[in-house]
Enzyme design. Structure first.
Site, PDB file in Angstrom:
ATOM      1  N   LYS A   1      28.097  -6.558-123.614  1.00 22.25           N
ATOM      2  CA  LYS A   1      28.004  -7.309-124.868  1.00 22.25           C
ATOM      3  C   LYS A   1      27.380  -6.399-125.920  1.00 22.25           C
ATOM      4  CE  LYS A   1      26.111 -11.827-126.386  1.00 22.25           C
ATOM      5  NZ  LYS A   1      25.314 -12.989-125.925  1.00 22.25           N
TER       6      LYS A   1
ATOM      7  N   SER B   1      27.502 -17.183-126.922  1.00 22.52           N
ATOM      8  CA  SER B   1      27.864 -16.018-127.698  1.00 22.52           C
ATOM      9  C   SER B   1      28.443 -14.873-126.857  1.00 22.52           C
ATOM     10  CB  SER B   1      26.636 -15.519-128.446  1.00 22.52           C
ATOM     11  OG  SER B   1      25.638 -15.112-127.526  1.00 22.52           O
TER      12      SER B   1
ATOM     13  N   SER C   1      24.378 -18.948-123.618  1.00 19.39           N
ATOM     14  CA  SER C   1      25.327 -17.943-124.114  1.00 19.39           C
ATOM     15  C   SER C   1      26.042 -17.149-123.037  1.00 19.39           C
ATOM     16  CB  SER C   1      24.618 -16.975-125.053  1.00 19.39           C
ATOM     17  OG  SER C   1      24.445 -17.566-126.308  1.00 19.39           O
TER      18      SER C   1
END
Ligand SMILES: [Zn+2]
Lengths: 531, 484
Positions: A96, A172, A196
């Protein structure tokens, strides 16, 4: 079935047996990315989305193919030299883009950091590399992780759900879940601040783990809400997730909040089954409670039946394997998780964003300015998207001296109450003595692109069932558990007491075994159906 | 004329002399480092990095808190103080707010007669309102319309210590800083050099009519970097406030800046509203858990403090206040004195005289460290004993000080090697005396004619012939006998 569709543990096994090389595994992963990912996210928002764009996953912001090739070659060299190549040798993974990795751009999916290159590598990434895993690139997310759909990224096109590309991948860690779900990589490193990791894992039909706060170092993770942020694995199987946590977890001299507790050997107990375990179901996790936007009265709505049924069916299977299911476990403060989260996370986020001021690194406005405050204002206005701005405004407001008691300090007290809910049900001398709670991961399956973007409050309620674990600091795992009527993955969640990841892995693995022959396990994501 | 009294509170920032910074492993001291060469991702607040607490900072702060009679909290927290400034790289300063390391505390400040309005010494109890750990910010330099930032100082460990509004004169404020500086050096926790900003002081000043109990608006004086300047600036500000009030004006809550060159105060800004720093708990650091064990370990060799020792020296050794003050100005000197007294066993005042007149001059002129001198306290005591026993005279004793320091030999050894011992053999001295009298018939005649003061001249001549080694009183006795 291609190499990139195998699990991380299968791949390392083949690699050690010299049935395959790390370079071949990497090539398979890069081929898959070339087929399904489409163009990477960029700051250019002027290009209209083509029909082709709408069929792609768009998980990546930055690809690191060259570095990956060198890493894969090094793994192959070690294997041929008879050296230990590491637990995850040759396994491709994505990161990420909220983690700093030396010599790559670490953007946080924000314009303000678009060209930021950190001179250091985040501890969990460093540990993956040490274990021989091969980083193929940095994947998209909501800007600074602020969101549940990935659409708020400054890097567009934002990721799409591999199961149905008109759906969001969740957020996210949407790029992480999408890249794993689409078979681009077997593993991805995500972060979980309110859900997330678990929510996009549920949306994309993969396994996502939010470890106990402090189990994995946050060093090198660009902070959102420091007291809630947890790095964790996204994988396609429970065992892969366990192997990855084994690698990334543990004490870190660079993070004072990383726990000094020893790491258990997760894989050595993962097949031990659930016999005698006490697993709870709570009515407070089968409904969504939210305030009426006009009156503030709390409204309540049951979850879609398909989702509740997925959880109950999982409970039956675990019961059949010898677990004891405890019904009606009260978790009364679950409903306050979101409001408390709104306050705490925004206070911390606003403060964490102070450093992006155009003085030292990242974007500085090109407009002329004649005083310092103008430079700050122009820079931050140009560099931050809507979501960071909203968080700064609210964070500044609720932490102001005259409101702090009413909001921030109150939210902290609520957080304590949520923690007590969990302590009570896991207490080995208490009434419930649970090993884990079994709940849905999300109140809905993946929503359509653009459906809730802009309505930040509603999007945040996607986190109501995941955020309590962040408040309490406890571990949680989301497992794929079938599909809804429209063919979208449903996720179920296991929540345990502090540092009981090994218990959650055991239960998760037992559930996998109980369902491995079910037909839904054979369904491929939309983006993979043509080949 | 109305009688006014000043109300003064001091806000000090103390730079601790740890090896490394408070949250990273950069060196704490950047005095000789060019700008931005003693920095790292942590102290520069790069994205994703985290602070890790340097325990030595806590330990030094505990020493100070204990010395200030403060209560040390078993659990204290770090907080973020949020504000924007270019030399504050994170946009917040890691500090401590409501649950800081120490609570309360006071210093009983002796104010000497010389600093007292009525020339009588007294003691002022100064309460401590705040004592906490925090990180320093960087330095900004402005050149034209450009700003240059040096991050070297970011993350340097500080203790912020704030007094209550308990000081009443500019002299008291200066005395407080003198005593604080002495204490910091005594404890070995800060170099406490105001010129190098190891010790920084802002002063809050207001006045009121004597006898009133309410507080009037205060001004804050910043940028004062010597104790003399603090005294001058406060004195000027008190005078200004009195003039304003006498002229019927109200005192406004200004921030004033001391201009060292012109010796004047300049208005920096009005302080209408308090800044809101939106304090909240620093989530990146664990609370400081000060267990009894850790505390005991830190305080296990806690020294007797300078003011207590000063009082004891006066009491136990019967020293004048002046001597006690000088002999407790610095811990190593003070230990040296006391070790000498113990090894010597004689009159402490004599040790004090030798130390203050001769040894201290050597220390200062030659930049010596009392702890590491070759002239050890034991050697000094030995010299004093040699003088007392009459083995050597005072002058020889004093000349031995430098000889011991230079050679590292024991005083005994030097006396033997150089033959410096006094001759107290009656026969040897008598022979020289006779020689002197034989060579000086005129002086003998004058003496016998009644000019008895010439005895000193005769003694001197004997001493000269014996190169100072004669026992002078014995020589005198023999001369008087021969001249009868
Ligand atoms: Zn540093």
């Amino acid at each position: 079935m291609e190499l990139c569709d195998l699990t991380a543990l299968e791949l390392t096994k083949m690699l050690r047996k010299k049935e395959v090389s790390a370079v071949e595994i990497l090539q398979s992963s890069l081929d898959r990315i070339a087929k399904v990912d489409g163009r990477p996210g960029s700051l250019d928002h002027t290009t209209e989305l083509t029909e082709e764009d709408k069929q792609k996953v768009h998980a990546f912001i930055t690809r690191t193919d060259e570095i990956a090739l060198i890493q894969a070659q090094e793994v192959d060299r070690k294997i041929s030299a008879g050296e230990d190549p590491g637990l995850l040798a040759g396994v491709p993974f994505s990161v990420k883009d909220i983690f700093c990795v030396k010599d790559t751009c670490s953007t946080a999916a924000s314009k303000i950091l678009a060209n930021f290159k950190a001179p250091y590598t985040a501890t969990p990434v460093e540990r993956m590399l040490q274990a021989g895993a091969v980083m193929v690139g940095k994947v998209n997310l909501d800007e600074f992780t602020y969101g549940s759909s990935n659409e708020s990224s400054a890097f567009q096109p934002s990721p799409r759900n591999p199961w149905k590309t008109d759906r969001v991948p969740g957020g996210s860690s949407g790029g992480s879940a999408a890249s794993v779900g689409a078979g681009e990589v077997p593993l991805s490193l995500g972060t979980d601040t309110a859900g997330s990791i678990r929510q996009p894992a549920a949306f994309c039909g993969v396994v996502g783990v939010k470890p106990t706060y402090g189990r994995v170092s946050r060093y090198g993770l660009i902070a959102f809400a420091s007291s809630l942020d947890c790095p964790g694995p996204v994988a396609r199987t429970v065992s892969d997730a366990a192997a990855m946590l084994q690698v990334i977890g543990g004490a870190d001299p660079h993070d004072a909040t990383a726990s000094p507790l020893d790491m258990p050997d997760y894989l050595s107990t993962i097949e031990d089954g659930v016999k005698g375990m006490r697993i709870g179901l709570s009515p407070d996790y089968f409904r969504i409670t939210y305030p009426d936007p006009k009156t503030g009265d709390l409204l309540s709505q049951p979850l879609p039946a398909e989702i509740e049924n997925a959880v109950r069916s999982a409970a039956e299977k675990l019961a059949a394997m010898g677990a004891e299911i405890i019904e009606d476990v009260p978790m009364p403060n679950t409903r306050f998780g979101i409001p408390a989260y709104f306050v705490i996370s925004r206070v911390e986020a606003a403060s964490n964003l102070h450093r992006y001021d155009g003085v030292k690194y990242g974007l500085r406005t090109q407009q002329s300015f004649n005083d310092l405050n103008k430079m700050y204002r122009f820079t931050r206005n140009e560099g931050f998207g809507l979501q960071p701005k909203l968080r700064i405004l609210m964070g500044m407001y609720v932490s102001a001296a005259q409101y702090s008691e009413q909001y921030y300090r109150r939210a902290l007290r609520v957080r304590t109450l949520i923690r007590r809910d969990f302590e009570a049900v896991y207490d080995p001398r208490g009434k419930y003595r649970l090993d884990a709670l079994l709940t849905p991961t999300t109140p809905t399956t993946a929503f359509e692109m653009a459906a809730v973007y802009g309505n930040s409050v509603l999007m945040q309620y996607a986190d109501q069932l995941t955020v309590p674990a962040n408040h309490a600091g406890i571990p949680g795992i989301s497992l794929p558990a079938g599909f809804d009527a429209s063919g979208l993955p449903i996720g179920i969640q296991l929540l345990g007491a502090d540092f009981t990841e090994s218990t959650l892995f055991r239960i998760g693995r037992a559930f996998e075994k109980a369902t491995e022959t079910e037909s839904w396990r054979q369904v491929k994501p939309q983006v993979l159906q043509d080949f | 004329m109305t009688d006014y009294e000043a109300i003064i509170g001091l806000e000090t920032h103390i730079q601790l002399n740890t090896t490394t910074k408070v949250f990273c492993s950069c060196k704490a001291d950047s005095w000789f480092a060019p700008p931005n060469t003693n920095i790292c991702p942590v102290c520069c607040g790069l994205p994703g990095v985290l602070p890790v607490l340097n325990k030595a900072v806590v330990e030094k702060a505990v020493l100070l808190a204990h010395a200030m009679n403060a209560e040390i909290r078993p659990l204290s927290y770090f907080d973020r103080k949020n504000y924007f400034y270019p030399d504050l790289p994170k946009g917040y300063q890691i500090s401590q707010f409501d649950q800081s390391l120490a609570k309360g505390g006071y210093l009983d400040l002796p104010v000497p007669a010389s600093a007292s309005p009525d020339k009588k010494a007294y003691t002022r109890r100064v309460s401590i309102w705040k004592l906490h750990i925090e990180e320093d910010a960087g330095k900004t330099k402005t050149a034209g319309n450009r700003r240059f930032i040096d991050f070297n100082r970011c993350g340097v460990p500080l203790v912020e210590m704030v007094t209550g509004p308990d000081l009443r004169t500019a002299d008291e404020a200066a005395q407080y800083l003198i005593r604080l500086r002495q204490l910091l050096r005594w404890l070995g926790i800060s170099e406490a050099d105001m010129e190098k900003a190891h010790l920084r002081c802002d002063a809050n000043v207001s006045i009121r009519v004597r006898g009133e109990t309410k507080f009037n608006p205060k001004t804050e004086i910043k940028n004062v970097n010597s104790i003399d300047a603090v005294r001058d600036a406060i004195a000027k500000e008190i005078d200004r406030q009195i003039r304003e009030v006498e002229a019927g004006n109200r005192i406004q809550a200004w921030t004033l800046e001391w201009d060292e060159d012109s010796g004047t105060l300049k208005k920096m800004r009005s302080k209408e509203t308090e800044a809101d720093y939106r304090y909240f708990r620093e989530p990146d650091l664990l609370p400081i858990r000060m267990s009894e064990d850790w505390k005991n370990q830190i305080l296990s060799d806690f020294p007797e403090l300078p003011l207590a020792r000063r009082a004891r020296f006066i009491e136990q050794y019967n020293l004048p206040e002046y001597d006690a003050d000088i002999l407790t100005s610095e811990r190593k000197l003070s230990d040296y004195f006391e070790n000498t007294v113990r090894a010597y066993g004689g009159d402490p005042k004599k040790v004090s005289n030798w130390l203050m007149n001769d040894v201290l001059r050597m220390i200062n002129d030659q930049g010596l460290n009392p702890e590491e001198m070759k002239l050890t306290s034991a050697a000094l005591a030995e010299i004093l004993k040699l003088v007392d026993k009459g083995t050597i005279n005072i002058n020889t004793g004093k000349s031995l000080l430098q000889k011991v320091q230079d050679s590292g030999k024991s005083p005994d050894q030097i006396v033997a090697d150089e033959g410096l011992g006094l001759v107290s053999d009656d026969g040897a001295i008598r022979a020289v005396c006779e020689e002197v009298l034989a060579e000086s018939p005129n002086e003998v005649a004058s003496y016998k004619a009644g000019k008895v003061t010439l005895i000193g001249w005769f003694v001197g001549s004997v001493m000269k012939k014996m190169r100072g080694k004669a026992d002078a009183s014995l020589a005198r006795q023999i001369l008087e006998e021969l001249l009868k």
